[in-house]
Motif scaffolding. Structure first.
Motif, short mmCIF file in Angstrom:
data_model
loop_
_atom_site.label_atom_id
_atom_site.label_comp_id
_atom_site.label_asym_id
_atom_site.label_seq_id
_atom_site.Cartn_x
_atom_site.Cartn_y
_atom_site.Cartn_z
N ALA A 33 20.56 6.28 20.19
CA ALA A 33 20.10 5.30 21.17
C ALA A 33 19.22 4.23 20.52
CB ALA A 33 19.35 5.99 22.30
N GLY A 34 18.39 4.65 19.58
CA GLY A 34 17.54 3.68 18.89
C GLY A 34 18.35 2.70 18.05
N VAL A 35 19.32 3.21 17.32
CA VAL A 35 20.16 2.35 16.49
C VAL A 35 20.99 1.41 17.38
CG1 VAL A 35 22.06 2.29 14.81
CG2 VAL A 35 20.19 3.93 14.53
N VAL A 36 21.53 1.93 18.46
CA VAL A 36 22.31 1.10 19.39
C VAL A 36 21.43 -0.02 19.95
CG1 VAL A 36 23.42 1.11 21.67
CG2 VAL A 36 24.01 2.85 19.99
N HIS A 37 20.21 0.32 20.32
CA HIS A 37 19.28 -0.68 20.85
C HIS A 37 19.00 -1.77 19.82
CE1 HIS A 37 15.21 -2.33 21.58
NE2 HIS A 37 15.62 -2.34 22.84
N TYR A 49 30.50 -2.54 15.76
CA TYR A 49 30.04 -2.37 14.38
C TYR A 49 30.89 -1.35 13.65
CZ TYR A 49 26.95 -2.01 10.38
OH TYR A 49 26.45 -2.03 9.10
N GLU A 50 31.25 -0.27 14.33
CA GLU A 50 32.08 0.77 13.71
C GLU A 50 33.44 0.21 13.31
OE1 GLU A 50 33.07 4.64 12.35
OE2 GLU A 50 31.15 3.73 12.83
N VAL A 51 34.05 -0.56 14.20
CA VAL A 51 35.36 -1.16 13.88
C VAL A 51 35.22 -2.11 12.70
CG1 VAL A 51 37.19 -2.72 14.71
CG2 VAL A 51 36.31 -0.92 16.22
N LEU A 52 34.27 -3.02 12.75
CA LEU A 52 34.11 -4.02 11.69
C LEU A 52 33.73 -3.37 10.36
CD1 LEU A 52 32.21 -6.83 13.65
CD2 LEU A 52 34.66 -6.73 13.09
N LEU A 111 34.92 -14.85 11.89
CA LEU A 111 33.76 -14.65 12.77
C LEU A 111 33.30 -13.19 12.74
CD1 LEU A 111 34.43 -16.76 16.00
CD2 LEU A 111 32.59 -17.05 14.34
N GLY A 112 34.24 -12.27 12.63
CA GLY A 112 33.90 -10.86 12.55
C GLY A 112 33.17 -10.52 11.27
N LEU A 113 33.61 -11.11 10.17
CA LEU A 113 32.94 -10.89 8.89
C LEU A 113 31.52 -11.45 8.93
CD1 LEU A 113 33.11 -9.75 6.04
CD2 LEU A 113 34.13 -11.92 5.31
N ASP A 114 31.36 -12.64 9.50
CA ASP A 114 30.01 -13.22 9.65
C ASP A 114 29.13 -12.35 10.53
OD1 ASP A 114 30.81 -15.36 8.08
OD2 ASP A 114 31.10 -16.73 9.78
N ALA A 115 29.68 -11.87 11.64
CA ALA A 115 28.92 -11.02 12.56
C ALA A 115 28.52 -9.72 11.86
CB ALA A 115 29.73 -10.73 13.82
N LEU A 116 29.44 -9.16 11.09
CA LEU A 116 29.15 -7.93 10.37
C LEU A 116 28.05 -8.15 9.34
CD1 LEU A 116 29.80 -4.97 9.73
CD2 LEU A 116 31.54 -5.79 8.13
N ARG A 117 28.12 -9.24 8.61
CA ARG A 117 27.08 -9.54 7.61
C ARG A 117 25.70 -9.64 8.26
NH1 ARG A 117 30.86 -13.75 4.55
NH2 ARG A 117 31.67 -12.36 2.96
N GLU A 118 25.63 -10.31 9.40
CA GLU A 118 24.35 -10.45 10.10
C GLU A 118 23.87 -9.11 10.65
OE1 GLU A 118 24.22 -13.63 12.96
OE2 GLU A 118 25.43 -14.91 11.66
N ALA A 119 24.79 -8.33 11.20
CA ALA A 119 24.41 -7.07 11.82
C ALA A 119 24.08 -5.98 10.80
CB ALA A 119 25.54 -6.59 12.73
N THR A 120 24.63 -6.06 9.61
CA THR A 120 24.42 -5.01 8.62
C THR A 120 22.95 -4.85 8.27
OG1 THR A 120 26.66 -5.18 7.76
CG2 THR A 120 25.01 -4.24 6.29
N ALA A 121 22.24 -5.94 8.10
CA ALA A 121 20.82 -5.85 7.77
C ALA A 121 20.05 -5.16 8.90
CB ALA A 121 20.25 -7.23 7.50
N VAL A 122 20.37 -5.51 10.13
CA VAL A 122 19.73 -4.89 11.30
C VAL A 122 20.06 -3.41 11.34
CG1 VAL A 122 19.70 -4.84 13.84
CG2 VAL A 122 19.72 -7.04 12.63
N HIS A 123 21.33 -3.09 11.16
CA HIS A 123 21.78 -1.70 11.21
C HIS A 123 21.11 -0.87 10.12
CE1 HIS A 123 24.69 1.62 10.54
NE2 HIS A 123 24.66 1.64 11.85
N LEU A 124 21.11 -1.38 8.90
CA LEU A 124 20.51 -0.63 7.79
C LEU A 124 19.01 -0.42 8.00
CD1 LEU A 124 22.36 -2.19 4.73
CD2 LEU A 124 22.65 0.11 5.69
#
Length: 164
Positions: A33-37, A49-52, A111-124
């Motif tokens: 839940a924390g990671v999803v938030h 995120y899992e798909v990308l 756009l998916g690659l860009d979104a993944l790049r931005e989200a990866t830092a948040v996710h990590l």
């Protein structure tokens, strides 16, 4: 104590089993839940995120729907429905599969690659803060050992450990 339906042949959990099960559930729910938030701030859902993040690992950032679903542990129908929503947002595209006229290829879109790049830092950062930084080296080894026992053992009577 665990509840048991009347007439069930399943044995009750012992007190230790019950405590461990509830602790496991609370841990999984809290971390997930924390990671999803945290991930939501990037504009991606956890399934997005899992798909990308698995598609980017595929050769040429494309995969058959079947192979991608298998890699993710999803049913093909679940992935197909989710891919349709992601395609509408231009995160991925679906192309005909030249090797299978009935199948399709999932392709990571720019756009998916860009979104993944931005989200990866948040996710990590979220995974580090909510999981990795709270555990020592022995804890991490224990989790790998325990997950090996639980996640990779096929269930009796179910094909491929219960996956579709």
């Amino acid at each position: 104590m665990s509840t048991k339906r009347v007439g069930s042949a399943a044995p009750w959990l012992s007190e230790d089993e019950e405590v461990a099960w509830r602790a496991f559930r609370r841990m999984m729910i809290a971390v997930q839940a924390g990671v999803v938030h945290d991930l939501a701030a990037s504009g991606l859902s956890e399934p997005d995120y899992e798909v990308l993040s698995t598609l980017v690992e595929a050769p040429e950032m494309m995969s058959t729907l079947h192979a991608q679903a298998q890699k993710m542990g999803w049913s093909r129908s679940r992935l197909s429905r989710h891919a349709g929503r992601m395609e509408a947002r231009e995160l991925i595209r679906r192309d005909p599969d030249p090797a299978d006229g009935r199948g399709c290829l999932l392709v990571l879109a720019p756009l998916g690659l860009d979104a993944l790049r931005e989200a990866t830092a948040v996710h990590l950062e979220s995974v580090r803060r909510r999981f990795a930084d709270r555990l020592d080296a022995r804890d991490l080894l224990d989790i790998v050992r325990i997950s090996g026992k639980l996640a990779h053992a096929p269930e009796p009577g179910l094909r491929d450990g219960g996956r579709e």
